[in-house]
Design a protein around this motif. Structure first.
Motif: not given
Lengths: 226, 283
Positions: B198-217, B271-273
């Motif tokens: 939620s903090i990432m989203r507030l400071v302007g991180a894109t969905d792609g940036y937020i998703k990346r580690p979860f997709l990798l995991e 993960s993506s879903l």
């Protein structure tokens, strides 16, 4: 800079939060949003950083319109805004410095630029000496300062503060308000929702009062009328 | 780099949970693998049976060998045909005597007609192709009768189609189960980091940036689960061979690689879903 035009916001469960609200906030302004709980203050703030979208009407912030903004547009807009909350929203397992640098890391700021920017922001809020402290080692006022440093680190044109002093004692409240005044004096617009009428009366900033989702008083409009 | 660092931190944060996740994924892929193994072995067995598909065009009694041989050469040129062999009356008799030894004295000279025996290439042994070749062979003047065990071939193909449809349906079900399991475990990781997100989203991180580690995991867990599942399937096959004395076939190497990659893909999809749903809940 912020323009709400005939904005209505309705929630499925709790009903109408805002009803046909039109409001403009100009560059460098300091605006208090006041009113009782449930009046719609937080809704206006959430609409301002496009966390919520209006049910009808349009919200336009720095050229980004709620009618057309994509998720990426919203993310890019937020990089130019600073947002602080009553509950600080800090990461408990990171130091003050890391909490501030986090805001830069997640938007892809080059690593080399981060330490200087973070140090500058912490100095601006008077917490340079506590850079390595964890949030639990700081007082409420200090934690809010870290949150403000995080909001400022990207040099925003607008700082949105939702009850930033709601959890603080009187002394800390005065300190945070003074800090917000300084930030505003340096050119950043501030929109602050508050219940603290004493704070509002202590300054001559523009005050917008809400009740039941409508604007019932706007000192700017009153001033123009008189 | 920071996405990998986040993955590392998440994995270290709850090692037991992550091991359980990989094991759960492995078991769901193992079930998929076992079924795949059964399908592969059924297919191998069916291929062996299919190899026996043969068309026999019998010549009218007294036909010379020359026109039969000419026709066989022509048939050999058909694209579906692997081999077309002329069997003379004498050869047919010898073959019958050999195959049915105890009745050998029953067969007399001229008792069996000459024929062209045709074998078809792989991929052309379905009822329609077999019937098409048989019909064309009927067109030769000297041909009295064409036999190809129509009913038997139809049954064989019905069995094959059932095996294929069941394989696809069960395969998709197991893949679905794997996606749900991976999605659920990633959801736990998302919940553990909900505040951070939620903090990432507030400071302007894109969905792609937020998703990346979860997709990798998800990919990493799927990959590890896939490898573990392949190993478990291999040992299961060896045990079956050892204790039940079955001769079994294992997946070809490309299918092994494909299986592991499929595990990774399922991980990414799950993960993506999961993370997509979480992000969609907020604007």
């Amino acid at each position: 800079m912020i323009r709400l035009t005939h904005v209505t916001k309705t929630y499925a469960r709790s009903g109408t939060a805002l009803s046909d609200v039109t409001l403009r906030v100009g560059k460098g302004e300091f605006v208090f949003l006041t009113g009782p709980s449930g009046a719609g203050k937080s809704t206006i703030l959430k609409l301002s950083y496009l966390e919520e979208m209006p049910t009808s009407g349009e919200v336009k912030v720095s050229g980004v319109s709620s009618a057309t903004a994509s998720r990426n547009d919203v993310a890019k807009l937020r990089r130019k805004l600073g947002i602080v909350f009553q509950d600080f929203r800090l990461l408990e397992n990171r130091t003050a410095e890391q909490n501030v640098s986090f805001a830069l890391e997640v938007i892809g700021t080059p690593k080399a630029n981060i330490p200087n920017k973070v140090a500058r922001a912490l100095t601006q809020v008077g917490l340079a000496s506590k850079a390595n402290a964890l949030p639990r080692e700081l007082s409420g006022g200090e934690q809010q300062r870290v949150a403000i440093a995080r909001a400022l680190v990207n040099d925003p044109f607008l700082l949105i503060a939702d009850e930033p002093t709601g959890n603080l004692d009187e002394r800390a409240t005065r300190g945070i308000f003074q800090l917000l005044r300084e930030i505003n004096a340096a050119g950043t617009a501030v929109v602050m929702a508050t219940h603290n009428l004493e704070l509002v009366r202590s300054s001559d900033f523009r005050t917008v009062e809400l009740d039941h989702g409508k604007i019932v008083f706007d000192s700017a409009a009153e001033g123009a009328a008189s | 780099m920071s996405a990998w660092r986040d993955v590392g931190r998440d994995l270290r944060r709850a090692p037991v949970l992550n091991m359980l996740t990989v094991t759960t994924i492995a078991f769901s892929l193992f079930a998929f693998g076992l079924f795949g193994l059964v399908a592969v072995n059924i297919r191998a067995a069916l291929l062996k049976v299919e190899e026996r598909v043969e068309i026999r065009a019998f010549a009218t009694e007294g036909t010379d060998v020359a026109p039969i041989a000419a026709a066989a050469r022509q048939v050999q040129g058909y694209p579906e045909v692997m081999s077309a062999t002329v069997v003379t009356e004498q050869q047919a008799l010898a073959r019958a005597r050999q195959e049915l030894g105890e009745f050998s004295d029953v067969f007399e000279e001229g008792f069996l007609p000459a024929s062209i025996d045709v074998r078809l290439k792989e991929g052309h042994r379905d009822p329609a192709s077999v019937k098409a070749v048989a019909t064309r062979m009927h067109g030769f003047d000297f041909v009295d009768d064409v036999r190809f065990g129509e009913e038997w071939i139809t049954q064989l193909y019905r069995l094959r189609n059932i095996a294929f449809v069941a394989g696809v349906a069960l395969g998709l079900s197991f893949a679905g189960v794997a996606v749900i399991i991976i999605g659920a475990t990633i959801r736990m990781a998302i919940m553990a980091r909900a505040r951070e997100i939620s903090i990432m989203r507030l400071v302007g991180a894109t969905d792609g940036y937020i998703k990346r580690p979860f997709l990798l995991e998800g990919m990493l867990k799927g990959l590890l689960g896939g490898m573990l599942a392949i190993a478990m399937t291999y040992f299961a096959m060896k045990s079956i061979e050892h204790y039940l004395h079955f001769e079994t076939v294992f997946f070809e190497r490309r299918f092994v690689i494909l299986g592991v990659l499929a595990g990774a893909l399922l991980g990414v999809v799950g993960s993506s879903l999961s993370v997509g749903r979480h992000l969609r809940q907020a604007i």
